[in-house]
Design an enzyme around this catalytic site. Structure first.
Site, PDB file in Angstrom:
ATOM      1  N   CYS A 104       0.827  -1.205   0.000  1.00 35.70           N
ATOM      2  CA  CYS A 104       0.000   0.000   0.000  1.00 35.70           C
ATOM      3  C   CYS A 104       0.871   1.270   0.000  1.00 35.70           C
ATOM      4  O   CYS A 104       1.441   1.622   1.030  1.00 35.70           O
ATOM      5  CB  CYS A 104      -0.896  -0.042   1.236  1.00 35.70           C
ATOM      6  SG  CYS A 104      -1.782   1.470   1.599  1.00 35.70           S
TER       7      CYS A 104
ATOM      8  N   CYS B 147       0.105   3.812   2.696  1.00 39.66           N
ATOM      9  CA  CYS B 147       0.533   3.303   4.011  1.00 39.66           C
ATOM     10  C   CYS B 147       2.017   3.577   4.224  1.00 39.66           C
ATOM     11  O   CYS B 147       2.435   3.959   5.323  1.00 39.66           O
ATOM     12  CB  CYS B 147       0.277   1.802   4.111  1.00 39.66           C
ATOM     13  SG  CYS B 147      -1.458   1.334   4.009  1.00 39.66           S
TER      14      CYS B 147
END
Length: 123
Positions: A29, A32
């Site tokens: 991600c 993230c």
């Protein structure tokens, strides 16, 4: 920061009296990855102001968020997501691209201190 990869461990971690902030993340991600250093700096700065704060990172690994994690009370429908808990209950959340460091710090402190002030007033 406590790193968790099993849902059962996550349930145990948030079921405590004091405040717990959980960062839901995954290695695949990009948002993230962008949030990680910002979150780490903010937590390092506020830990002294909120001494009983527990910090948990739930890493989905290679699997997408699913199952119990997307149902209430968690309702994690995307990552990154930050959830704040007190007494095992969700008190606040941020989902999606991260705010900048100043905004994140202000949000965390306002949520944590507001809930602490309410708890003290009720006592």
């Amino acid at each position: 920061m406590k790193k968790i990869t099993h849902f059962e461990d996550l349930q145990i971690a948030v079921d405590c009296v004091g405040p717990v902030v959980v960062r839901f993340t995954a290695p695949w991600c990009p948002p993230c990855k962008a949030l990680a250093p910002v979150f780490a700096r903010v937590i390092a700065k506020i830990e002294g102001e909120i001494p009983d704060l527990e910090v948990v990172e739930y890493d989905f690994g290679e699997k997408a968020p699913m199952g119990a994690i997307v149902k209430p009370p968690w309702s994690v429908k995307g990552i990154p997501t930050l959830l704040l808990f007190r007494g095992g209950k969700t008190i606040a959340r941020i989902m999606g691209p991260s705010p900048d460091e100043k905004e994140l710090r202000a949000w965390l402190l306002s949520m944590l201190k507001r809930r602490t002030a309410r708890r003290k007033a009720a006592a």
